[in-house]
Scaffold this active site. Sequence first.
Site, PDB file in Angstrom:
ATOM      1  N   SER A  91      46.332  35.149  38.072  1.00 32.37           N
ATOM      2  CA  SER A  91      45.125  35.434  37.300  1.00 32.37           C
ATOM      3  C   SER A  91      43.999  35.990  38.157  1.00 32.37           C
ATOM      4  O   SER A  91      42.934  36.320  37.642  1.00 32.37           O
ATOM      5  CB  SER A  91      44.632  34.174  36.581  1.00 32.37           C
ATOM      6  OG  SER A  91      44.358  33.160  37.517  1.00 32.37           O
ATOM      7  N   THR A 193      39.914  33.005  36.012  1.00 33.98           N
ATOM      8  CA  THR A 193      38.869  33.496  36.906  1.00 33.98           C
ATOM      9  C   THR A 193      38.472  32.446  37.936  1.00 33.98           C
ATOM     10  O   THR A 193      38.378  31.275  37.617  1.00 33.98           O
ATOM     11  CB  THR A 193      37.618  33.832  36.072  1.00 33.98           C
ATOM     12  OG1 THR A 193      37.988  34.717  35.035  1.00 33.98           O
ATOM     13  CG2 THR A 193      36.533  34.434  36.927  1.00 33.98           C
ATOM     14  N   THR A 244      34.077  30.874  33.166  1.00 30.08           N
ATOM     15  CA  THR A 244      35.504  31.102  33.120  1.00 30.08           C
ATOM     16  C   THR A 244      35.949  30.980  31.675  1.00 30.08           C
ATOM     17  O   THR A 244      35.251  30.385  30.842  1.00 30.08           O
ATOM     18  CB  THR A 244      36.255  30.094  34.012  1.00 30.08           C
ATOM     19  OG1 THR A 244      37.642  30.424  34.050  1.00 30.08           O
ATOM     20  CG2 THR A 244      36.107  28.671  33.515  1.00 30.08           C
TER      21      THR A 244
END
Length: 334
Positions: A91, A193, A244
Amino acid sequence: MKRRNFIKKASATGLGLVAVSSTLMSCDDTTKDDKKAVTSTKNAVKPLVIATWKTDLAVETAAKVLEKGGNALDAVEEGCRIEEANEKGQSVGKGGLPDRDGNVTLDACIMDEKGNYGAVLGVKNIKHVISVARKVMEDTPHVMLVGDGAEQFAVSKGFERENLLTEASKKAWEKWKEKSEYKPIINIENHDTIGMLAIDKNGDISGACTTSGLAYKMAGRVGDSPIIGGGLFVDNEVGGASATGLGEEVLKTVGSFLIVELMRQGKTPQEACEEAIGRIVNKPGKNYKDFQVGYIAVNKQGETGAYSIHEWFSYNVYKNKENKNIKSDFFNKA
């Protein structure tokens, strides 16, 4: 770059002068009181690092920079680079899950204690986009570069091109293509994130954010992570925040900027994070059960906060020479 002055001197006569003067005096008094409340560094915790998710090594790396006397900007850059090189994360950086066409595109931004900001969006073939974002901030007159232009700039600065799609991510994408359903799943990897904030020994705050974005997104999609005020915001007089989760929902409320402004008004980082989540879940018709958003924040005193819509969000904090992963409190307890 000097701070812009949003309240300019006005000249008027008669009652207009009295009204303007009276208003400005009121604003000045409030500003002074608020500034005194949020910028006091008495007994402040420093150095300090806070980052989204279970990012022990990234936070440890940033903390080492600070403990050696390094500044907060260097710390957040070095910390984020750890996750960008972590191919198993899928990710952030190399190994990130691709868009629906099979291309890994990366977004990142960085912000220093002076309010300077740099970002890159939709970058292919460059692993350490957080460092490219810093180069944009420091070496160009711009704050944001996109796509091919950002990649060309990175190469001109000595960054090497490489294939970011690992075999594991390619296999996951091929499996997804069997149905090609796009349904954002809450915490599909329990990590996405990485947003990081740091306070150095001088009490200065910087922040960084880097991601490969939503898995199997439409080509060209960009979320909140590289957008100032969305995925990241820092005001060295007040504090910083990072986000996030589903970036579209963060952007609609300019979440990180909102949190910093709430702290400026006197709220604690925890209270500010909770209110920012409230701005999302309380919107009419918003089905928040289908997506996740989480926030972290730190103020000038080194107080931290975190809050998410759903369970399972966690964050790492380094302070008082300890690096701990902490489970965030959350809204949806039904």
